[in-house]
Write a protein that holds these residues in place. Structure first.
Motif, PDB file in Angstrom:
ATOM      1  N   LYS A  76      17.533   2.519 -16.463  1.00 26.42           N
ATOM      2  CA  LYS A  76      18.196   3.218 -15.355  1.00 26.42           C
ATOM      3  C   LYS A  76      17.228   3.948 -14.443  1.00 26.42           C
ATOM      4  CE  LYS A  76      22.285   4.815 -17.885  1.00 26.42           C
ATOM      5  NZ  LYS A  76      22.939   6.028 -18.350  1.00 26.42           N
ATOM      6  N   HIS A  77      16.186   4.500 -15.047  1.00 28.34           N
ATOM      7  CA  HIS A  77      15.395   5.484 -14.301  1.00 28.34           C
ATOM      8  C   HIS A  77      14.056   4.954 -13.780  1.00 28.34           C
ATOM      9  CE1 HIS A  77      18.336   8.110 -16.066  1.00 28.34           C
ATOM     10  NE2 HIS A  77      17.903   7.859 -17.283  1.00 28.34           N
ATOM     11  N   ASN A  78      13.455   4.040 -14.508  1.00 26.38           N
ATOM     12  CA  ASN A  78      12.113   3.579 -14.137  1.00 26.38           C
ATOM     13  C   ASN A  78      12.024   2.048 -14.094  1.00 26.38           C
ATOM     14  OD1 ASN A  78      11.573   6.290 -15.998  1.00 26.38           O
ATOM     15  ND2 ASN A  78      10.374   6.197 -14.132  1.00 26.38           N
ATOM     16  N   PRO A  79      12.876   1.403 -13.339  1.00 21.98           N
ATOM     17  CA  PRO A  79      12.839  -0.056 -13.367  1.00 21.98           C
ATOM     18  C   PRO A  79      11.575  -0.638 -12.738  1.00 21.98           C
ATOM     19  CG  PRO A  79      14.333   0.705 -11.655  1.00 21.98           C
ATOM     20  CD  PRO A  79      13.923   1.912 -12.435  1.00 21.98           C
ATOM     21  N   HIS A  80      10.997   0.094 -11.769  1.00 23.29           N
ATOM     22  CA  HIS A  80       9.838  -0.447 -11.051  1.00 23.29           C
ATOM     23  C   HIS A  80       8.536   0.286 -11.362  1.00 23.29           C
ATOM     24  CE1 HIS A  80      13.012  -1.546  -7.795  1.00 23.29           C
ATOM     25  NE2 HIS A  80      12.950  -2.466  -8.715  1.00 23.29           N
ATOM     26  N   SER A  81       8.643   1.604 -11.512  1.00 21.81           N
ATOM     27  CA  SER A  81       7.445   2.426 -11.657  1.00 21.81           C
ATOM     28  C   SER A  81       7.714   3.539 -12.664  1.00 21.81           C
ATOM     29  CB  SER A  81       7.090   3.052 -10.301  1.00 21.81           C
ATOM     30  OG  SER A  81       6.091   4.025 -10.474  1.00 21.81           O
ATOM     31  N   LEU A  82       6.678   3.887 -13.432  1.00 19.18           N
ATOM     32  CA  LEU A  82       6.851   4.985 -14.399  1.00 19.18           C
ATOM     33  C   LEU A  82       6.671   6.343 -13.716  1.00 19.18           C
ATOM     34  CD1 LEU A  82       4.901   3.448 -17.416  1.00 19.18           C
ATOM     35  CD2 LEU A  82       7.373   3.590 -17.098  1.00 19.18           C
ATOM     36  N   PHE A  83       6.375   6.326 -12.428  1.00 18.48           N
ATOM     37  CA  PHE A  83       6.076   7.590 -11.741  1.00 18.48           C
ATOM     38  C   PHE A  83       7.142   7.997 -10.733  1.00 18.48           C
ATOM     39  CE2 PHE A  83       2.094   5.522 -12.935  1.00 18.48           C
ATOM     40  CZ  PHE A  83       1.685   6.441 -13.885  1.00 18.48           C
TER      41      PHE A  83
ATOM     42  N   ARG B 235       0.808  -1.232   0.000  1.00 12.88           N
ATOM     43  CA  ARG B 235       0.000   0.000   0.000  1.00 12.88           C
ATOM     44  C   ARG B 235       0.834   1.272   0.000  1.00 12.88           C
ATOM     45  NH1 ARG B 235      -5.620   0.646   0.332  1.00 12.88           N
ATOM     46  NH2 ARG B 235      -6.588  -1.366   0.661  1.00 12.88           N
ATOM     47  N   SER B 236       2.143   1.161  -0.181  1.00 11.15           N
ATOM     48  CA  SER B 236       2.946   2.391  -0.180  1.00 11.15           C
ATOM     49  C   SER B 236       2.687   3.163  -1.472  1.00 11.15           C
ATOM     50  CB  SER B 236       4.431   2.069  -0.080  1.00 11.15           C
ATOM     51  OG  SER B 236       4.933   1.687  -1.350  1.00 11.15           O
ATOM     52  N   PHE B 237       2.986   4.460  -1.442  1.00 12.76           N
ATOM     53  CA  PHE B 237       2.829   5.274  -2.660  1.00 12.76           C
ATOM     54  C   PHE B 237       3.622   4.655  -3.796  1.00 12.76           C
ATOM     55  CE2 PHE B 237       7.005   7.272  -2.958  1.00 12.76           C
ATOM     56  CZ  PHE B 237       7.499   7.100  -1.672  1.00 12.76           C
ATOM     57  N   TYR B 238       4.742   4.026  -3.464  1.00 10.72           N
ATOM     58  CA  TYR B 238       5.651   3.487  -4.481  1.00 10.72           C
ATOM     59  C   TYR B 238       5.104   2.191  -5.081  1.00 10.72           C
ATOM     60  CZ  TYR B 238      10.174   2.134  -6.474  1.00 10.72           C
ATOM     61  OH  TYR B 238      11.187   1.779  -7.328  1.00 10.72           O
ATOM     62  N   SER B 239       4.760   1.260  -4.190  1.00 10.51           N
ATOM     63  CA  SER B 239       4.323  -0.059  -4.693  1.00 10.51           C
ATOM     64  C   SER B 239       2.913  -0.035  -5.262  1.00 10.51           C
ATOM     65  CB  SER B 239       4.405  -1.096  -3.565  1.00 10.51           C
ATOM     66  OG  SER B 239       5.743  -1.224  -3.167  1.00 10.51           O
TER      67      SER B 239
ATOM     68  N   ILE C  44       6.612  -5.014 -15.111  1.00  9.43           N
ATOM     69  CA  ILE C  44       7.804  -4.992 -14.240  1.00  9.43           C
ATOM     70  C   ILE C  44       8.694  -6.231 -14.410  1.00  9.43           C
ATOM     71  CG2 ILE C  44       6.549  -5.962 -12.242  1.00  9.43           C
ATOM     72  CD1 ILE C  44       8.218  -3.961 -10.513  1.00  9.43           C
ATOM     73  N   ASP C  45       8.095  -7.378 -14.737  1.00  8.71           N
ATOM     74  CA  ASP C  45       8.894  -8.604 -14.835  1.00  8.71           C
ATOM     75  C   ASP C  45       9.733  -8.679 -16.108  1.00  8.71           C
ATOM     76  OD1 ASP C  45       7.979  -9.481 -12.416  1.00  8.71           O
ATOM     77  OD2 ASP C  45       6.176 -10.387 -13.300  1.00  8.71           O
ATOM     78  N   SER C  46       9.398  -7.830 -17.071  1.00  9.45           N
ATOM     79  CA  SER C  46      10.170  -7.913 -18.323  1.00  9.45           C
ATOM     80  C   SER C  46      10.961  -6.628 -18.594  1.00  9.45           C
ATOM     81  CB  SER C  46       9.222  -8.201 -19.496  1.00  9.45           C
ATOM     82  OG  SER C  46       8.216  -7.201 -19.536  1.00  9.45           O
ATOM     83  N   VAL C  47      11.120  -5.785 -17.553  1.00 15.37           N
ATOM     84  CA  VAL C  47      11.871  -4.530 -17.762  1.00 15.37           C
ATOM     85  C   VAL C  47      13.352  -4.858 -17.985  1.00 15.37           C
ATOM     86  CG1 VAL C  47      12.583  -2.362 -16.681  1.00 15.37           C
ATOM     87  CG2 VAL C  47      10.249  -3.194 -16.387  1.00 15.37           C
ATOM     88  N   SER C  48      13.943  -4.149 -18.954  1.00 12.38           N
ATOM     89  CA  SER C  48      15.340  -4.410 -19.302  1.00 12.38           C
ATOM     90  C   SER C  48      16.272  -4.152 -18.118  1.00 12.38           C
ATOM     91  CB  SER C  48      15.742  -3.501 -20.461  1.00 12.38           C
ATOM     92  OG  SER C  48      17.143  -3.424 -20.552  1.00 12.38           O
ATOM     93  N   HIS C  49      17.308  -4.939 -18.046  1.00 11.23           N
ATOM     94  CA  HIS C  49      18.373  -4.761 -17.056  1.00 11.23           C
ATOM     95  C   HIS C  49      19.004  -3.372 -17.199  1.00 11.23           C
ATOM     96  CE1 HIS C  49      21.990  -5.767 -14.761  1.00 11.23           C
ATOM     97  NE2 HIS C  49      22.686  -5.259 -15.767  1.00 11.23           N
ATOM     98  N   HIS C  50      18.931  -2.823 -18.415  1.00 14.26           N
ATOM     99  CA  HIS C  50      19.582  -1.534 -18.670  1.00 14.26           C
ATOM    100  C   HIS C  50      18.706  -0.331 -18.338  1.00 14.26           C
ATOM    101  CE1 HIS C  50      22.920  -3.595 -20.446  1.00 14.26           C
ATOM    102  NE2 HIS C  50      22.069  -4.293 -21.193  1.00 14.26           N
TER     103      HIS C  50
END
Ligand SMILES: Cc1cc2nc3c(=O)[nH]c(=O)nc-3n(C[C@H](O)[C@H](O)[C@H](O)COP(=O)(O)OP(=O)(O)OC[C@H]3O[C@@H](n4cnc5c(N)ncnc54)[C@H](O)[C@@H]3O)c2cc1C
Length: 396
Positions: free
Chosen positions: A284-291, A265-269, A276-282
């Motif tokens: 840099k800025h938005n690996p988990h969230s676009l916000f 329930r955090s603002f982040y999660s 999220i499971d297919s985001v590139s290893h490369h």
């Protein structure tokens, strides 16, 4: 290329319309006269236009928060201030990330109302500066003997000169650093819904609604010295700057911060990327969230920082945004950690700054052990986000 501004004398004749009648040749003749006894010749004229100086501002910047005006369409001023393009860009930037946040389901539509209130206020300040400045420009030019006298003036006399005074007073505004957005859901103030006692810690020099203070730091992964405020591109994300103090002092607080960010329930999660499971290893800025993009800054020498040991894994995923605050700065010559000191944070215990996607400070909190820091940020984001945030909400 040289740009010349040539003033065309005005007239009371109702049929007078230099936009129709003035020619490039006439303007060139004026320029020659002004510069006499020096000579000016043209190989070619790249661009020529007649521009009436006028000040104007729209009553409204929006219709129902569905149609928006920005730039010259809603405010114009004399070219003396040289701010039209800057202001138009900043209008667009202010609006673009808000539309993105609303359309992507992150923020309530209500944040769109802040576009007009924030940007119209800036345009009004600009017009009043321009009014004062244009008048000073249009005054009679100084005679040769006055120029001579001015060059003999002492510093104190120069400071007294109205033109110099106005110019200096306005530098903060014309450079863009003077923009100050008033309190609202995005710019925390004591009237904000977020009431945690950790907000706005004592000593903080950051001002909500204003640009974050510039600071140079060393990026840990490649040892490059970088401007911290420029590290996250304009990607529509809120920038969470964790000033993590001294690792030996804050390791528990940092672990707790990362743990609470990871709570469902955090603002982040609450706003993770669907892919999220297919985001590139490369990425840099938005690996988990676009916000959100997270930067972690330690009050330590780069050589002392070991990412795998000192940085909790959620924050370590932003490995390109981990920094050592180890650059000396003349503005805080005695500080051990200059960036921490400039922000007004305790150099051992640090603090957290949330910067809006357009670079303005949204909220500042302490970094503490336990859930307090993330709770405070949940309160802040809860004021304008679409999801119910925070553990307390989860228990209801
Ligand atoms: C001589 C001069 C000098 C200047 N000097 C400076 C300076 O030194 N510094 C500074 O910051 N600013 C300066 N400015 C101001 C700056 O150029 C403007 O403030 C800025 O360009 C405004 O941007 P904008 O996007 O709002 O509008 P514009 O740049 O005017 O863009 C509007 C666009 O919409 C298009 N358009 C209009 N009607 C339609 C339609 N019906 N359909 C489709 N498209 C349409 C136009 O062709 C244009 O491309 C100067 C302006 C002038 C004229």
């Amino acid at each position: 290329m040289v740009r010349l501004y040539i003033q065309i004398a005005s007239s009371t004749d109702p049929d007078w319309s230099p936009r129709r009648t003035a020619t490039a040749e006439e303007v060139q003749a004026s320029a020659k006269k002004i510069l006499h006894p020096y000579l000016i010749e043209w190989e070619r004229v790249e661009w020529y236009s007649v521009y009436p100086i006028g000040q104007g501002i729209s009553d409204k910047y929006t219709i129902d928060h569905r149609v928006f005006l920005g730039g010259d369409a809603c405010h114009t001023h004399s070219p003396k201030a040289g701010q039209g393009m800057n202001t138009a860009f900043l209008d667009a930037l202010n609006l673009a990330w808000k539309i993105h946040a609303v359309e992507a389901g992150f923020a309530d539509r209500a944040i769109l109302t802040t576009y007009e209130s924030e940007r119209k206020d800036v345009a009004e300040t600009l017009l009043s500066f321009d009014n004062k400045y244009a008048k000073l420009f249009s005054q009679r030019p100084p005679a040769a003997k006055e120029v001579q006298a001015a060059s003999e003036q002492t510093n104190a006399q120069v400071e007294d000169n109205e033109f110099v005074k106005t110019f200096k007073e306005s530098c903060e505004f014309t450079s863009g650093y003077g923009v100050a957005y008033k309190p609202n859901a995005l710019n925390w103030s004591p009237a904000h819904a977020a009431k945690s006692s950790l907000i706005n810690p004592q000593g903080s020099k950051l001002r909500t609604g204003r640009i974050m203070i510039n600071a140079d730091v060393t990026r840990v992964v490649d040892a490059n010295v970088v401007h911290l405020e420029q590290e996250v591109p304009l990607n529509g994300s809120f920038r969470i700057y964790v000033f993590a103090g001294v690792p030996a002092v804050t390791s528990r607080a940092l672990e707790d911060f990362a743990l609470r960010l990871g709570n469902k329930r955090s603002f982040y999660s609450s706003y993770l990327r669907p892919d999220i499971d297919s985001v590139s290893h490369h990425e840099k800025h938005n690996p988990h969230s676009l916000f959100f993009t997270i930067c972690t800054v330690f009050a330590a020498q780069r050589s002392q920082i070991e990412i795998a040991r000192d940085v909790p894994s959620l924050l370590a995923r932003y490995r390109d945004h981990i920094y050592a605050d180890d650059r000396w700065d003349r503005r805080v010559p005695d500080a051990r950690a200059a960036a921490h000191a400039k922000m007004g944070f305790d150099q051992e215990r640090g603090g957290v700054v949330v910067v809006r996607p357009d670079g303005y400070v949204g909220i500042v909190t302490s970094l503490v052990e336990g859930s307090g820091t993330v709770d405070a940020l949940n309160e802040y984001f809860g004021a304008f986000c679409t999801n119910k945030l925070g553990e307390k909400m989860a228990q209801l």
